[in-house]
Scaffold this motif. Structure first.
Motif, PDB file in Angstrom:
ATOM      1  N   THR A  39       0.825  -1.206   0.000  1.00  0.00           N
ATOM      2  CA  THR A  39       0.000   0.000   0.000  1.00  0.00           C
ATOM      3  C   THR A  39       0.859   1.254   0.000  1.00  0.00           C
ATOM      4  OG1 THR A  39      -1.697  -1.184   1.230  1.00  0.00           O
ATOM      5  CG2 THR A  39      -1.843   1.209   1.203  1.00  0.00           C
ATOM      6  N   GLY A  40       0.656   2.097  -1.010  1.00  0.00           N
ATOM      7  CA  GLY A  40       1.374   3.358  -1.101  1.00  0.00           C
ATOM      8  C   GLY A  40       2.827   3.224  -1.492  1.00  0.00           C
ATOM      9  N   GLN A  41       3.259   2.039  -1.964  1.00  0.00           N
ATOM     10  CA  GLN A  41       4.670   1.810  -2.280  1.00  0.00           C
ATOM     11  C   GLN A  41       4.923   1.912  -3.784  1.00  0.00           C
ATOM     12  OE1 GLN A  41       6.556   1.493   0.500  1.00  0.00           O
ATOM     13  NE2 GLN A  41       4.589   1.614   1.571  1.00  0.00           N
ATOM     14  N   ILE A  42       6.137   2.299  -4.127  1.00  0.00           N
ATOM     15  CA  ILE A  42       6.560   2.247  -5.528  1.00  0.00           C
ATOM     16  C   ILE A  42       6.827   0.796  -5.921  1.00  0.00           C
ATOM     17  CG2 ILE A  42       8.447   2.847  -7.100  1.00  0.00           C
ATOM     18  CD1 ILE A  42       8.524   5.585  -5.835  1.00  0.00           C
ATOM     19  N   ASN A  43       7.508   0.056  -5.039  1.00  0.00           N
ATOM     20  CA  ASN A  43       7.685  -1.387  -5.180  1.00  0.00           C
ATOM     21  C   ASN A  43       7.394  -2.025  -3.828  1.00  0.00           C
ATOM     22  OD1 ASN A  43       8.733  -1.622  -7.963  1.00  0.00           O
ATOM     23  ND2 ASN A  43      10.485  -0.459  -7.164  1.00  0.00           N
ATOM     24  N   PRO A  44       6.875  -3.274  -3.785  1.00  0.00           N
ATOM     25  CA  PRO A  44       6.672  -3.930  -2.502  1.00  0.00           C
ATOM     26  C   PRO A  44       7.961  -3.932  -1.699  1.00  0.00           C
ATOM     27  CG  PRO A  44       5.670  -5.206  -4.263  1.00  0.00           C
ATOM     28  CD  PRO A  44       6.465  -4.123  -4.922  1.00  0.00           C
ATOM     29  N   GLN A  45       7.846  -3.609  -0.402  1.00  0.00           N
ATOM     30  CA  GLN A  45       9.045  -3.561   0.422  1.00  0.00           C
ATOM     31  C   GLN A  45       8.688  -3.747   1.887  1.00  0.00           C
ATOM     32  OE1 GLN A  45      11.068   0.251   0.650  1.00  0.00           O
ATOM     33  NE2 GLN A  45       9.197   1.346   0.096  1.00  0.00           N
ATOM     34  N   SER A  46       9.709  -3.902   2.709  1.00  0.00           N
ATOM     35  CA  SER A  46       9.519  -4.073   4.138  1.00  0.00           C
ATOM     36  C   SER A  46       8.784  -2.869   4.711  1.00  0.00           C
ATOM     37  CB  SER A  46      10.879  -4.222   4.834  1.00  0.00           C
ATOM     38  OG  SER A  46      10.761  -4.000   6.215  1.00  0.00           O
ATOM     39  N   VAL A  47       7.900  -3.148   5.672  1.00  0.00           N
ATOM     40  CA  VAL A  47       7.134  -2.079   6.299  1.00  0.00           C
ATOM     41  C   VAL A  47       8.047  -1.082   6.989  1.00  0.00           C
ATOM     42  CG1 VAL A  47       6.793  -3.342   8.473  1.00  0.00           C
ATOM     43  CG2 VAL A  47       5.121  -1.625   7.765  1.00  0.00           C
ATOM     44  N   ASN A  48       9.217  -1.518   7.451  1.00  0.00           N
ATOM     45  CA  ASN A  48      10.131  -0.617   8.139  1.00  0.00           C
ATOM     46  C   ASN A  48      10.903   0.286   7.183  1.00  0.00           C
ATOM     47  OD1 ASN A  48       9.720  -1.516  10.895  1.00  0.00           O
ATOM     48  ND2 ASN A  48      10.639  -3.433  10.225  1.00  0.00           N
ATOM     49  N   LYS A  49      11.029  -0.128   5.927  1.00  0.00           N
ATOM     50  CA  LYS A  49      11.736   0.688   4.955  1.00  0.00           C
ATOM     51  C   LYS A  49      10.818   1.662   4.236  1.00  0.00           C
ATOM     52  CE  LYS A  49      15.297  -2.809   4.094  1.00  0.00           C
ATOM     53  NZ  LYS A  49      15.949  -3.698   3.082  1.00  0.00           N
ATOM     54  N   SER A  50       9.526   1.514   4.442  1.00  0.00           N
ATOM     55  CA  SER A  50       8.560   2.367   3.752  1.00  0.00           C
ATOM     56  C   SER A  50       8.678   3.809   4.221  1.00  0.00           C
ATOM     57  CB  SER A  50       7.138   1.852   4.022  1.00  0.00           C
ATOM     58  OG  SER A  50       6.178   2.771   3.578  1.00  0.00           O
ATOM     59  N   VAL A  51       8.665   4.730   3.267  1.00  0.00           N
ATOM     60  CA  VAL A  51       8.645   6.146   3.613  1.00  0.00           C
ATOM     61  C   VAL A  51       7.283   6.523   4.185  1.00  0.00           C
ATOM     62  CG1 VAL A  51       8.917   8.494   2.718  1.00  0.00           C
ATOM     63  CG2 VAL A  51      10.362   6.652   1.842  1.00  0.00           C
ATOM     64  N   VAL A  52       6.236   5.903   3.680  1.00  0.00           N
ATOM     65  CA  VAL A  52       4.885   6.116   4.184  1.00  0.00           C
ATOM     66  C   VAL A  52       4.646   5.212   5.392  1.00  0.00           C
ATOM     67  CG1 VAL A  52       2.426   6.001   3.617  1.00  0.00           C
ATOM     68  CG2 VAL A  52       4.074   6.705   1.877  1.00  0.00           C
ATOM     69  N   GLU A  53       3.976   5.728   6.417  1.00  0.00           N
ATOM     70  CA  GLU A  53       3.675   4.938   7.607  1.00  0.00           C
ATOM     71  C   GLU A  53       2.505   4.001   7.319  1.00  0.00           C
ATOM     72  OE1 GLU A  53       4.047   3.681  11.604  1.00  0.00           O
ATOM     73  OE2 GLU A  53       5.389   4.790  10.279  1.00  0.00           O
ATOM     74  N   VAL A  54       2.771   2.700   7.280  1.00  0.00           N
ATOM     75  CA  VAL A  54       1.762   1.691   6.968  1.00  0.00           C
ATOM     76  C   VAL A  54       1.564   0.798   8.191  1.00  0.00           C
ATOM     77  CG1 VAL A  54       1.078  -0.178   5.420  1.00  0.00           C
ATOM     78  CG2 VAL A  54       2.493   1.698   4.559  1.00  0.00           C
ATOM     79  N   LYS A  55       0.296   0.590   8.574  1.00  0.00           N
ATOM     80  CA  LYS A  55      -0.036  -0.322   9.666  1.00  0.00           C
ATOM     81  C   LYS A  55      -0.587  -1.616   9.072  1.00  0.00           C
ATOM     82  CE  LYS A  55      -1.259   3.544  12.679  1.00  0.00           C
ATOM     83  NZ  LYS A  55      -2.313   4.127  13.557  1.00  0.00           N
ATOM     84  N   VAL A  56      -0.319  -2.718   9.754  1.00  0.00           N
ATOM     85  CA  VAL A  56      -0.691  -4.035   9.227  1.00  0.00           C
ATOM     86  C   VAL A  56      -1.472  -4.802  10.280  1.00  0.00           C
ATOM     87  CG1 VAL A  56       0.145  -6.213   8.279  1.00  0.00           C
ATOM     88  CG2 VAL A  56       1.349  -4.073   7.739  1.00  0.00           C
ATOM     89  N   ILE A  57      -2.608  -5.355   9.863  1.00  0.00           N
ATOM     90  CA  ILE A  57      -3.353  -6.324  10.667  1.00  0.00           C
ATOM     91  C   ILE A  57      -3.162  -7.674   9.995  1.00  0.00           C
ATOM     92  CG2 ILE A  57      -5.608  -7.003  11.549  1.00  0.00           C
ATOM     93  CD1 ILE A  57      -6.453  -4.083  11.368  1.00  0.00           C
ATOM     94  N   SER A  58      -2.495  -8.580  10.661  1.00  0.00           N
ATOM     95  CA  SER A  58      -2.126  -9.850  10.052  1.00  0.00           C
ATOM     96  C   SER A  58      -3.281 -10.843  10.100  1.00  0.00           C
ATOM     97  CB  SER A  58      -0.913 -10.449  10.777  1.00  0.00           C
ATOM     98  OG  SER A  58      -1.285 -10.843  12.092  1.00  0.00           O
ATOM     99  N   ARG A  59      -3.100 -11.966   9.385  1.00  0.00           N
ATOM    100  CA  ARG A  59      -4.100 -13.032   9.411  1.00  0.00           C
ATOM    101  C   ARG A  59      -4.258 -13.596  10.827  1.00  0.00           C
ATOM    102  NH1 ARG A  59      -8.533 -14.255   6.795  1.00  0.00           N
ATOM    103  NH2 ARG A  59      -9.431 -15.452   8.478  1.00  0.00           N
ATOM    104  N   LYS A  60      -3.151 -13.683  11.557  1.00  0.00           N
ATOM    105  CA  LYS A  60      -3.224 -14.178  12.931  1.00  0.00           C
ATOM    106  C   LYS A  60      -4.035 -13.239  13.813  1.00  0.00           C
ATOM    107  CE  LYS A  60       0.948 -17.030  13.147  1.00  0.00           C
ATOM    108  NZ  LYS A  60       2.249 -17.239  13.845  1.00  0.00           N
ATOM    109  N   ASP A  61      -3.890 -11.925  13.599  1.00  0.00           N
ATOM    110  CA  ASP A  61      -4.668 -10.956  14.371  1.00  0.00           C
ATOM    111  C   ASP A  61      -6.159 -11.115  14.081  1.00  0.00           C
ATOM    112  OD1 ASP A  61      -2.385  -9.840  15.507  1.00  0.00           O
ATOM    113  OD2 ASP A  61      -2.125  -8.430  13.845  1.00  0.00           O
ATOM    114  N   ILE A  62      -6.496 -11.329  12.811  1.00  0.00           N
ATOM    115  CA  ILE A  62      -7.899 -11.514  12.427  1.00  0.00           C
ATOM    116  C   ILE A  62      -8.479 -12.754  13.102  1.00  0.00           C
ATOM    117  CG2 ILE A  62      -9.451 -11.994  10.491  1.00  0.00           C
ATOM    118  CD1 ILE A  62      -7.505 -10.383   8.724  1.00  0.00           C
ATOM    119  N   GLU A  63      -7.720 -13.852  13.076  1.00  0.00           N
ATOM    120  CA  GLU A  63      -8.201 -15.099  13.670  1.00  0.00           C
ATOM    121  C   GLU A  63      -8.272 -15.006  15.191  1.00  0.00           C
ATOM    122  OE1 GLU A  63      -5.508 -17.955  12.113  1.00  0.00           O
ATOM    123  OE2 GLU A  63      -6.504 -18.069  10.155  1.00  0.00           O
TER     124      GLU A  63
END
Length: 710
Positions: A39-63
């Motif tokens: 989301t919001g990336q030029i190329n897929p990359q690690s969430v920590n390397k993203s210039v944009v602040e992205v939050k993630v809800i994982s499949r484990k969190d959903i379950e």
């Protein structure tokens, strides 16, 4: 006083952890530090390397939450409030005080359609999560990457498109009480689902999912469909509804080339049983034949998505999507003979529909440079619609208006690694439309790392909100009403600024890991569209660009990992100012709201069991309300909505190496049903509501899951 103490303690803990200078121990399994985001990336990359602040809800969190719909999962999210509408069966959502018109919901980077538009105004209870891999969301304006209506943020749902296994079969049943109400068929919530997926070959993957979600409604003191006395007790307090969702995906992956096709069909029935009963007395026989005028609403959503990604000329990364979506809302009105169950005088038809062709393409790595990445892209939206939720006309031939709204956008963004620790990302979008003047949108993001532990991100972005169908085309004129849309409306203009300061640290030789973040935000929306009085006698209303909105605040989110414990704690103070130029004596003061959320998970490995708690507190909310004072003049007062808190808990237990999973839980442990409010004004024919319905009380659920892997 209690929550003030908690907030002070929380801020103290944040300061202490920010002061630590220890290096973070790599723990990708626990902290998901290397989780890849798109989301919001030029190329897929690690969430920590993203210039944009992205939050993630994982499949484990959903379950862990036993979440079936997007509303189930996001209810605990800081700065995001979900409010149910008991009379329509939908859920309203606000992010930073702005409702769902101002943020976009995407499915694999494609805006989802609903009966009111494309991307925004989504009913989150209609979004099933059974084939979802993770949820990514970004706060703040994302107009450059995702176009109009992405002012307060975006939510991007990423579905599962591959598997390491030859065959995966997952089936589950979930039974849940509605408050203290439960019966096998008529009361409670009953969910069944089956998903089958697997690798047809080394390069070809397919899956299919079917889910049935039967919500029996909240009866409370009501007596249901077959109650025949005319004492106001017939029907339900919350409308019953039945959702059926079918999905399928076919994906092909090869070196340098990927393609998938995804299909989804949603069917939802909502039942509204009139509380007014006509006894139909027959004086000659002394008998009655009670009846009522009932309604059934039906939503049908069709979703097609074809996507291809890979490399052009072994260099340029491309990602191109083509989607066709449609959603219709049908209404059936009829006279229901309560004793016989017969339907008479049936009137049915479609009264609201939207369809859209959408295409999005991005092309990155356009330059051969180690420090500069450039992305160019386009978006095409061809939307058609008919019908209005303001003036319900069942037969389109009798007055529903069919119109189109087309957008043709081009955008570009670049990411510059100016130093080893400093990245800069500017972006621009130009949007052309068949209805509005050309819109120009810009953004600038920056990331600075300080050592291995500190990260600073600053994001400034703009976005517009396109007037919706009702605001443009509503025509509700009769003897008692005159409410009209306005084809001369212009898009609202929104700008947001976010500053994030993040710290990672470890204590006790890496046994205790902390991630702390403090954020500052500012949002401003000009030319807000409001329904205003344009003529006093006879009284007439029309939508106009006249108001503005500001929100500013500070919030902090913190994570702790210690052995088998994972904990998250967040707090937020947000101030909102609504400049109501559509009113006399408008007040632009900021009114503040405090929120607190927390969740804790404790895993006992030898039991294969995880215990979880989810908590959210929403402090007293304030809003200016225009009322008549003692002298008979209109004056603004500060209306208030009471504070309230949610607490959910779950226990997840695995058997036979994960082949069987049992989830037992309780929702709304504090037994919240409604809160008192003075923050609303009365309508044309009604006085102001004194309560806001929020829940149906404490409920309990049991979910049994079977998973077969070959």
């Amino acid at each position: 006083m209690k929550f003030t103490f908690l907030s002070i303690s929380f801020l103290f803990c944040s300061v202490v952890s920010f002061a630590q200078n220890s290096t973070v121990t790599d723990s990708t399994d626990v902290e998901k530090l290397e989780e890849v985001v798109v989301t919001g990336q030029i190329n897929p990359q690690s969430v920590n390397k993203s210039v944009v602040e992205v939050k993630v809800i994982s499949r484990k969190d959903i379950e862990r939450q036993a979440g079936n719909t997007l509303a189930d999962v996001l209810n605990n999210t800081l700065n995001l409030n979900i409010t149910p509408n008991t009379s329509t069966g939908k859920s309203g959502v606000s992010l930073f005080g702005l409702d769902s018109q101002y943020f976009k919901v995407l499915l694999d980077n494609i805006p989802m359609i609903n009966e009111e538009g494309v991307g925004n105004n989504m009913d989150l209870t209609l979004i099933n999560l059974d084939d979802v891999e993770r949820i990514e969301y970004v706060e703040g304006a994302m107009g450059v990457q995702y176009g109009s209506n992405a002012i307060s943020g975006i939510i991007n749902i990423i579905t599962k498109k591959s598997s390491k296994n030859k065959l995966d079969i997952t089936a589950y049943v979930q039974e849940e009480t509605i408050g203290d109400e439960y019966e096998w068929f008529d009361k409670g919530r009953h969910i069944q689902s089956i998903k089958v997926g697997g690798n047809i070959s080394e390069k070809l993957y397919a899956n299919a999912t079917y889910t049935r979600n039967d919500f029996g409604g909240f009866w409370n003191d009501k007596k249901g469909e077959n109650y025949e006395l005319n004492d106001g007790l017939r029907g339900h307090e919350w409308l019953p509804k039945l959702q059926q969702n079918s999905k399928a995906l076919l994906s092909y992956e090869a070196e340098g080339f990927n393609i998938f096709y995804r299909f989804e069909y949603l069917h939802e029935d909502i039942y509204k049983y009139n509380e007014t009963v006509d006894p139909n007395e027959n004086a000659s026989t002394g008998t009655t034949n009670p009846s009522a005028l009932d309604e059934q609403y039906t939503n049908n959503r069709l979703y097609h998505h074809l996507n291809s990604s890979g490399k052009l000329f072994k260099k340029v990364n491309y990602n191109v999507s083509l989607s066709y979506q449609e959603q219709t809302k049908d209404l059936e009105r009829y006279t229901y003979r309560i004793r016989s169950g017969a339907k008479e005088n049936v009137e049915e038809g479609e009264y609201q529909s939207r369809s859209a062709i959408f295409s999005r393409g991005t092309f990155s790595n356009l330059l051969n440079s180690e420090w500069l990445s450039v992305q160019a892209g386009y978006e095409l939206t061809l939307e058609e619609g008919s019908g209005s939720s303001v003036a319900i006309v069942i037969d389109p031939e009798e007055g529903a208006v069919s119109q189109s709204l087309n957008n043709y956008d081009v955008f570009a963004a670049s990411e510059m690694q100016l130093t080893e620790r400093f990245s800069l990302r500017p972006g621009v979008r130009v949007s052309f439309s068949n209805l509005f003047d050309t819109q120009y949108i810009g953004s600038l993001s920056a990331k600075q790392t300080l050592g291995d532990d500190w990260e600073l991100r600053a994001i400034v972005g703009s976005a517009n909100r396109t007037p919706n169908y009702n605001e443009l085309y509503t025509y509700f004129v009769d003897v008692n009403h005159n409410v009209q849309g306005n084809g001369a409306l212009t898009p609202e203009n929104g700008v947001s600024t976010f500053l994030h300061i993040k710290k990672r640290s470890s204590l006790a030789d890496g046994a205790l890991r902390l991630k702390n973040k403090i954020s500052f935000n500012y949002l401003n929306v000009d030319d807000r569209i409001e329904l205003i009085v344009v003529n006093q006698s006879p009284l007439a209303y029309q939508y106009n660009n006249i108001d503005s909105y500001k929100a500013m605040g500070v919030f902090s989110e913190n994570e702790l990992y210690y052995q088998n414990i994972k904990a998250q704690l967040g707090a937020s103070v947000q101030g909102i100012s609504k400049v109501l130029d559509s009113r006399t004596n408008s007040n632009d003061d900021f009114l503040y709201n405090f929120q607190l959320n927390a969740n804790v998970a404790y895993t006992v490995p030898k039991w294969d069991t995880t215990f979880s708690l989810f908590y959210k507190h929403i402090g007293e909310q304030q809003q200016f309300v225009e009322k008549t004072n003692a002298e008979g003049n209109q004056e603004f007062f500060t209306g208030k909505t009471e504070a309230y808190s949610w607490l959910d808990t779950t226990i997840n237990k695995s058997f036979f190496d994960g082949a069987f999973i049992t989830t037992l839980g309780a929702r709304n442990i504090f037994d919240v049903t409604a809160v008192n409010t003075t923050a609303f004004e009365g309508g044309t024919h009604n006085g102001p509501p004194t309560q806001i319905p929020l829940g149906y009380g404490r409920s309990y659920f049991l979910k049994l899951t079977y998973h077969l892997t070959l």
